[in-house]
Design a protein around this motif. Structure first.
Motif, PDB file in Angstrom:
ATOM      1  N   GLN A 196      45.129  16.771  37.365  1.00  0.00           N
ATOM      2  CA  GLN A 196      45.555  15.632  38.179  1.00  0.00           C
ATOM      3  C   GLN A 196      44.393  15.061  38.986  1.00  0.00           C
ATOM      4  OE1 GLN A 196      48.677  17.713  40.227  1.00  0.00           O
ATOM      5  NE2 GLN A 196      50.292  16.856  38.929  1.00  0.00           N
ATOM      6  N   MET A 197      43.523  15.922  39.525  1.00  0.00           N
ATOM      7  CA  MET A 197      42.367  15.446  40.283  1.00  0.00           C
ATOM      8  C   MET A 197      41.412  14.656  39.407  1.00  0.00           C
ATOM      9  SD  MET A 197      41.405  18.376  43.091  1.00  0.00           S
ATOM     10  CE  MET A 197      41.211  19.712  41.911  1.00  0.00           C
ATOM     11  N   ARG A 198      41.219  15.125  38.173  1.00  0.00           N
ATOM     12  CA  ARG A 198      40.355  14.379  37.257  1.00  0.00           C
ATOM     13  C   ARG A 198      40.941  13.006  36.951  1.00  0.00           C
ATOM     14  NH1 ARG A 198      39.579  19.545  35.033  1.00  0.00           N
ATOM     15  NH2 ARG A 198      41.346  19.274  33.638  1.00  0.00           N
ATOM     16  N   GLY A 199      42.264  12.954  36.757  1.00  0.00           N
ATOM     17  CA  GLY A 199      42.901  11.664  36.485  1.00  0.00           C
ATOM     18  C   GLY A 199      42.751  10.697  37.637  1.00  0.00           C
ATOM     19  N   ILE A 200      42.941  11.164  38.873  1.00  0.00           N
ATOM     20  CA  ILE A 200      42.788  10.300  40.047  1.00  0.00           C
ATOM     21  C   ILE A 200      41.342   9.832  40.182  1.00  0.00           C
ATOM     22  CG2 ILE A 200      42.866  10.285  42.579  1.00  0.00           C
ATOM     23  CD1 ILE A 200      45.294  12.100  42.390  1.00  0.00           C
ATOM     24  N   PHE A 201      40.392  10.728  39.912  1.00  0.00           N
ATOM     25  CA  PHE A 201      38.975  10.350  39.978  1.00  0.00           C
ATOM     26  C   PHE A 201      38.655   9.247  38.980  1.00  0.00           C
ATOM     27  CE2 PHE A 201      34.660  10.818  38.325  1.00  0.00           C
ATOM     28  CZ  PHE A 201      33.911  10.699  39.482  1.00  0.00           C
ATOM     29  N   ILE A 202      39.130   9.405  37.746  1.00  0.00           N
ATOM     30  CA  ILE A 202      38.838   8.395  36.720  1.00  0.00           C
ATOM     31  C   ILE A 202      39.423   7.043  37.096  1.00  0.00           C
ATOM     32  CG2 ILE A 202      39.332   7.749  34.325  1.00  0.00           C
ATOM     33  CD1 ILE A 202      39.160  10.734  33.621  1.00  0.00           C
ATOM     34  N   VAL A 203      40.671   7.041  37.627  1.00  0.00           N
ATOM     35  CA  VAL A 203      41.327   5.773  37.956  1.00  0.00           C
ATOM     36  C   VAL A 203      40.694   5.117  39.166  1.00  0.00           C
ATOM     37  CG1 VAL A 203      43.495   4.743  38.727  1.00  0.00           C
ATOM     38  CG2 VAL A 203      43.505   6.426  36.887  1.00  0.00           C
ATOM     39  N   THR A 204      40.499   5.891  40.263  1.00  0.00           N
ATOM     40  CA  THR A 204      40.054   5.294  41.529  1.00  0.00           C
ATOM     41  C   THR A 204      38.551   5.068  41.611  1.00  0.00           C
ATOM     42  OG1 THR A 204      39.923   7.485  42.553  1.00  0.00           O
ATOM     43  CG2 THR A 204      42.001   6.285  42.769  1.00  0.00           C
ATOM     44  N   VAL A 205      37.758   5.923  40.958  1.00  0.00           N
ATOM     45  CA  VAL A 205      36.306   5.823  41.072  1.00  0.00           C
ATOM     46  C   VAL A 205      35.681   5.065  39.905  1.00  0.00           C
ATOM     47  CG1 VAL A 205      34.160   7.153  41.286  1.00  0.00           C
ATOM     48  CG2 VAL A 205      36.236   7.948  42.418  1.00  0.00           C
ATOM     49  N   LEU A 206      36.272   5.174  38.722  1.00  0.00           N
ATOM     50  CA  LEU A 206      35.684   4.532  37.550  1.00  0.00           C
ATOM     51  C   LEU A 206      36.457   3.306  37.076  1.00  0.00           C
ATOM     52  CD1 LEU A 206      34.758   7.752  35.501  1.00  0.00           C
ATOM     53  CD2 LEU A 206      33.304   6.439  37.052  1.00  0.00           C
ATOM     54  N   LEU A 207      37.770   3.464  36.840  1.00  0.00           N
ATOM     55  CA  LEU A 207      38.535   2.400  36.207  1.00  0.00           C
ATOM     56  C   LEU A 207      38.726   1.194  37.121  1.00  0.00           C
ATOM     57  CD1 LEU A 207      40.076   1.525  33.698  1.00  0.00           C
ATOM     58  CD2 LEU A 207      42.110   2.641  34.620  1.00  0.00           C
ATOM     59  N   ILE A 208      39.250   1.381  38.324  1.00  0.00           N
ATOM     60  CA  ILE A 208      39.522   0.249  39.222  1.00  0.00           C
ATOM     61  C   ILE A 208      38.246  -0.476  39.617  1.00  0.00           C
ATOM     62  CG2 ILE A 208      40.416  -0.383  41.502  1.00  0.00           C
ATOM     63  CD1 ILE A 208      42.560   1.716  41.160  1.00  0.00           C
ATOM     64  N   PRO A 209      37.183   0.216  40.104  1.00  0.00           N
ATOM     65  CA  PRO A 209      35.942  -0.517  40.395  1.00  0.00           C
ATOM     66  C   PRO A 209      35.361  -1.206  39.170  1.00  0.00           C
ATOM     67  CG  PRO A 209      35.904   1.640  41.428  1.00  0.00           C
ATOM     68  CD  PRO A 209      37.077   1.623  40.501  1.00  0.00           C
ATOM     69  N   LEU A 211      37.063  -2.472  36.600  1.00  0.00           N
ATOM     70  CA  LEU A 211      37.838  -3.687  36.342  1.00  0.00           C
ATOM     71  C   LEU A 211      37.494  -4.791  37.321  1.00  0.00           C
ATOM     72  CD1 LEU A 211      41.341  -2.140  35.531  1.00  0.00           C
ATOM     73  CD2 LEU A 211      39.767  -3.239  33.936  1.00  0.00           C
ATOM     74  N   ILE A 212      37.292  -4.431  38.593  1.00  0.00           N
ATOM     75  CA  ILE A 212      36.907  -5.437  39.597  1.00  0.00           C
ATOM     76  C   ILE A 212      35.553  -6.033  39.269  1.00  0.00           C
ATOM     77  CG2 ILE A 212      36.322  -5.762  42.034  1.00  0.00           C
ATOM     78  CD1 ILE A 212      38.420  -3.654  42.705  1.00  0.00           C
ATOM     79  N   ALA A 213      34.599  -5.178  38.892  1.00  0.00           N
ATOM     80  CA  ALA A 213      33.263  -5.681  38.532  1.00  0.00           C
ATOM     81  C   ALA A 213      33.334  -6.570  37.297  1.00  0.00           C
ATOM     82  CB  ALA A 213      32.325  -4.500  38.291  1.00  0.00           C
TER      83      ALA A 213
END
Length: 224
Positions: A196-209, A211-213
């Motif tokens: 679960q921690m890995r999933g949150i890291f991927i979404v909040t640190v990699l995926l969302i930033p 997509l914004i970029a």
């Protein structure tokens, strides 16, 4: 102990990885369809916090003990196996993920043996039935490859207390009655498994930033 179980008794065995199992206890458990393996389970996928030997369990076998259980964890567990035993019904209560493997907890001939293949490893089992045809009544038994999960350090956290209290209620044939929570105050926490921690890291640190970029770059390119 054997005579007690043959008369319809109940027992719980919490066996630590470093405990040397004597032949009489191993034979008694084998008669109930349970073999206690050697070594320590390591689960790189489902573990508590960052310790891969602290097995996190969120999916359970169907049994009165596991009814309504949330996340529980076993800090250092040895594997259990189901063996053939006539007249005994066995239920897998808790197990690791399919990515788990076993490492030795002691040296063999001065060397550490290599880890086992990756597979689901059983952590706790429930058994019910008769040890032999001459037994008067069916016994009940709960076996876990770890004892620390019910120690003072871990008992109040997550569903560890629920697990052991439900097991005791089932062993005493009181599974339909309510189980009382331990009167220990624990600060509210949010507990996640390693997956679960890995999933949150991927979404909040990699995926969302990312997509914004990407959206910002696309807008800049369209307005050139």
């Amino acid at each position: 102990m054997r005579r007690y179980l043959e008369r319809g008794g109940s027992a719980m065995f919490l066996i630590e990885p470093d405990y040397e199992l004597d032949d009489s206890l191993a034979a008694l458990l084998a008669g109930a369809g349970i073999k206690v393996g050697e070594g320590v389970i390591v689960d790189p996928k489902e573990h508590y916090f960052t310790d891969e030997q602290m097995i996190a369990v969120s999916h359970y076998g169907v049994h009165p003990i596991t009814r309504g259980l949330a996340l529980s964890f076993f800090p250092g567990a040895r594997p259990l196996e189901i063996v053939q035993a006539a007249g005994v019904k066995l239920t897998q209560l808790a197990a690791s993920s399919s990515e788990a493997y076993i490492i030795a907890n002691r040296l063999e001939n001065g060397f550490n043996p290599p880890p086992s293949a990756r597979a689901t490893r059983i952590v706790a089992l429930a058994a019910e039935g008769k040890l032999n045809e001459a037994a008067r009544s069916p016994f009940r038994m709960v076996v876990a490859g770890d004892a620390d999960f019910v120690s003072n350090s871990f008992f109040p956290y997550l569903a560890n207390s629920d697990f052991v209290l439900a097991a005791i209620a089932w062993l005493t044939h009181e599974e339909r009655g309510p189980t009382m929570k331990p009167p220990v105050e624990v600060l509210p926490t949010v507990t996640l498994t390693g997956d679960q921690m890995r999933g949150i890291f991927i979404v909040t640190v990699l995926l969302i930033p990312g997509l914004i970029a990407f959206a910002g770059g696309a807008m800049w390119w369209s307005r050139r």
